[in-house]
Enzyme design. Structure first.
Site, PDB file in Angstrom:
ATOM      1  N   CYS A  45       0.848  -1.181   0.000  1.00 26.20           N
ATOM      2  CA  CYS A  45       0.000   0.000   0.000  1.00 26.20           C
ATOM      3  C   CYS A  45       0.889   1.239   0.000  1.00 26.20           C
ATOM      4  CB  CYS A  45      -0.906   0.005   1.225  1.00 26.20           C
ATOM      5  SG  CYS A  45      -1.856   1.541   1.400  1.00 26.20           S
ATOM      6  N   ASP A  52      -0.036  -5.945   0.152  1.00 24.95           N
ATOM      7  CA  ASP A  52      -1.257  -6.243  -0.584  1.00 24.95           C
ATOM      8  C   ASP A  52      -0.993  -7.480  -1.425  1.00 24.95           C
ATOM      9  OD1 ASP A  52      -2.897  -4.073   0.239  1.00 24.95           O
ATOM     10  OD2 ASP A  52      -1.882  -2.743  -1.176  1.00 24.95           O
ATOM     11  N   VAL A  67       4.169 -13.005 -25.245  1.00 22.62           N
ATOM     12  CA  VAL A  67       4.887 -12.800 -23.995  1.00 22.62           C
ATOM     13  C   VAL A  67       5.532 -14.104 -23.557  1.00 22.62           C
ATOM     14  CG1 VAL A  67       4.589 -12.304 -21.522  1.00 22.62           C
ATOM     15  CG2 VAL A  67       3.387 -10.926 -23.233  1.00 22.62           C
ATOM     16  N   GLU A  68       6.797 -14.033 -23.194  1.00 25.05           N
ATOM     17  CA  GLU A  68       7.503 -15.199 -22.657  1.00 25.05           C
ATOM     18  C   GLU A  68       7.183 -15.274 -21.167  1.00 25.05           C
ATOM     19  OE1 GLU A  68       9.794 -17.623 -20.694  1.00 25.05           O
ATOM     20  OE2 GLU A  68      10.512 -15.556 -20.491  1.00 25.05           O
ATOM     21  N   SER A  69       6.714 -16.434 -20.709  1.00 24.74           N
ATOM     22  CA  SER A  69       6.134 -16.548 -19.365  1.00 24.74           C
ATOM     23  C   SER A  69       7.128 -16.399 -18.215  1.00 24.74           C
ATOM     24  CB  SER A  69       5.355 -17.853 -19.221  1.00 24.74           C
ATOM     25  OG  SER A  69       6.199 -18.957 -19.425  1.00 24.74           O
ATOM     26  N   GLU A  87      -5.145  -0.014  -8.814  1.00 27.99           N
ATOM     27  CA  GLU A  87      -5.545   0.588 -10.090  1.00 27.99           C
ATOM     28  C   GLU A  87      -4.318   0.897 -10.951  1.00 27.99           C
ATOM     29  OE1 GLU A  87      -8.651   1.546  -6.963  1.00 27.99           O
ATOM     30  OE2 GLU A  87      -6.454   1.529  -7.046  1.00 27.99           O
TER      31      GLU A  87
END
Length: 126
Positions: A45, A52, A67-69, A87
């Site tokens: 936070c 969080d 995307v390569e994981s 957000e």
């Protein structure tokens, strides 16, 4: 191997810490949607510094790159010690996916697990 993987620096390496970017590889023909999910994204936070824990879903429609994981896992790890609102976390992840693979579309949903009895879900679509 027939695929061009010359730009992949993390996969197959001994990197064992967070990174600030996502790597990519050429998308195979007819790959129309990619979805990643994880329940293990930690951040802090920005006001209280309390931890969080969030679930993250990333869905994108690839054009030429995917995307390569492993790099995604290490990128998400980079938020562990960062102060960021959920957000902004969703927007930052979506922006990185957009930068890395230039997809037709990307949607990131961050679900921050209950702390104080409230679950927060936020979405970024680019």
């Amino acid at each position: 191997m027939s695929e061009d993987v010359s730009g992949l620096t993390l996969l197959g390496s001994s990197v064992r810490g967070p990174v600030d970017h996502v790597e990519s590889f050429p998308a195979p023909a007819h790959c129309t949607k990619v979805r990643f999910t994880t329940d293990e994204v930690a951040s802090m936070c920005p006001v209280t510094g309390q931890p969080d824990l969030s679930s993250v879903e990333i869905v994108y429609v690839p054009r030429e790159r995917c995307v390569e994981s492993k790099s995604l896992k290490l990128y998400l790890w980079s938020f562990r010690d960062r102060k960021v609102f959920a957000e902004a976390l969703a927007v930052e992840i979506a922006t990185e996916i957009k930068r890395a693979v230039e997809p037709e579309s990307v949607r990131v949903v961050v679900t921050q697990h209950a702390r104080g009895g409230i679950v927060l879900e936020t979405t970024s679509e680019l």
